[in-house]
Enzyme design. Structure first.
Site, PDB file in Angstrom:
ATOM      1  N   GLU A   1       1.018  12.001  11.989  1.00 41.28           N
ATOM      2  CA  GLU A   1       1.239  11.899  10.538  1.00 41.28           C
ATOM      3  C   GLU A   1       2.223  12.939   9.991  1.00 41.28           C
ATOM      4  OE1 GLU A   1      -2.352  10.728   8.086  1.00 41.28           O
ATOM      5  OE2 GLU A   1      -3.312  11.791   9.712  1.00 41.28           O
TER       6      GLU A   1
ATOM      7  N   SER B   1      -3.754   7.746   8.574  1.00 39.35           N
ATOM      8  CA  SER B   1      -2.601   6.876   8.358  1.00 39.35           C
ATOM      9  C   SER B   1      -2.639   5.610   9.203  1.00 39.35           C
ATOM     10  CB  SER B   1      -1.282   7.619   8.622  1.00 39.35           C
ATOM     11  OG  SER B   1      -1.027   8.486   7.555  1.00 39.35           O
TER      12      SER B   1
ATOM     13  N   SER C   1       2.103   7.211  -2.998  1.00 38.33           N
ATOM     14  CA  SER C   1       0.729   7.388  -2.517  1.00 38.33           C
ATOM     15  C   SER C   1      -0.281   7.083  -3.613  1.00 38.33           C
ATOM     16  CB  SER C   1       0.526   8.817  -2.014  1.00 38.33           C
ATOM     17  OG  SER C   1       1.402   9.100  -0.953  1.00 38.33           O
TER      18      SER C   1
END
Length: 322
Positions: free
Chosen positions: A14, A164, A297
């Site tokens: 990530e 993720s 996000s």
């Protein structure tokens, strides 16, 4: 002016997303109060990277950096590392030993929530529901018929400690299980295999805002792919709808469960909890304690919907840590 070390990068798959999150924090930091320093944390080096991309090594003894003969120390650390060592408790414990305030939860909460298996087990006695699951450790004998008997098909094979959506597979036939298990083992030596929950996926942000624990507007996730995977998360292969298209009652219900989990675990900082709602019942999947902070996000989207700017969001995190 306070010196804020924004730590980003990390040791997991990530790291690239973390670098983006860290840069967003740096960009939106209130420059009338703070001087932000981009600190890259990698296995091979811990460095401060200046505006000209010049690197200065971090002294791990006291987490300081020397730039042009001047030693710089930090008043607070803004943790933007997804995955290890930022989200699993290692950095939190290190900063606690050095007595440097940092913005995420404490090391125990980080380690617990990072371990999906242990996290869901701790919440189960409080009536918080989760999918039926089967656990494997690397080296265990794989008995596909036993797995299918317990969790059914389709099912999800996930690394126990990774984020993720790296290493996750949706498995539709028993024959696909060994391949999916190998993929998950590339990310972690522990695996969790979960029953497929067919319902509405929502993501619930809970934060301590100005001393009060609040639930942010809830996001519904509609993935074009089989599930909310890496592509769906970061490459636009999903619709994220805030506020979620669920009833007011369900909004209250799922928000209350996410908030209760935050309080039960004595969390601090950001948290983003994922649920799937099946027949009016929310099932908890996992909790992220260092959620993505890129403008795309979910937490930034939810904060914006709540009327909280990114600058306010980041200022609040630092002030609470201090």
């Amino acid at each position: 002016m306070k010196n804020i070390a924004i730590i980003m990068g990390g040791y997991s798959s990530e790291y690239q997303i973390s670098l983006i999150s860290g840069k967003v924090v740096h960009r939106y930091l209130d420059q009338s109060k703070y001087t932000g320093f981009c600190i890259h944390i990698f296995k091979e080096k811990w460095v401060y990277v200046d505006a000209d991309q010049k690197e200065f090594p971090i002294d791990k003894n006291d987490f300081s950096v020397t730039v042009n003969q001047t030693k710089i120390t930090f008043d607070c650390v803004f943790n933007a590392i997804h995955g290890t060592p930022g989200e699993d408790g290692l950095m939190q414990a290190y900063f606690e030993l050095l007595q440097i305030p940092q913005t995420s939860c404490d090391y125990y909460q980080a380690a617990l929530t990072f371990n999906k298996r242990d996290f869901l087990s701790v919440l189960k006695p409080y009536g918080i529901k989760s999918a039926t699951s089967y656990y494997l450790n690397k080296g265990d004998t794989i008995q596909t018929n036993q797995i299918v008997t317990k969790v059914g098909l389709p099912c999800f094979v996930k690394p126990n400690k990774a984020g993720s959506s790296f290493g996750i597979s949706k498995v539709k036939t028993e024959a696909e299980l060994p391949i999916a298990i190998e993929v998950a083992y590339q990310e972690d030596d522990e695996i969790i295999i979960e029953s497929f929950l067919d319902g509405t996926e929502v993501s619930v942000g809970v934060i301590n805002y100005k001393g009060e624990i609040i639930v942010l507007p809830i996001t519904e996730i509609v993935s074009e792919n089989d599930f909310f995977d890496y592509e769906a998360k970061y490459q636009g292969k999903s619709q994220e709808i805030t506020p979620a298209r669920i009833s007011d009652e369900m909004t209250q219900k799922v928000g209350a469960i996410a908030k209760r989990a935050y309080e039960l675990l004595k969390m601090s900082g950001f948290s983003r909890t994922e649920f799937i709602i099946v027949n009016e019942e929310p099932f908890m999947l996992e909790m992220n304690t260092i959620p993505g902070l890129t403008p795309e996000s979910l937490i930034p989207q939810q904060a914006t919907a709540a009327g909280i700017s990114l600058t306010d969001l980041f200022t609040n995190a630092i002030e609470l840590a201090l």
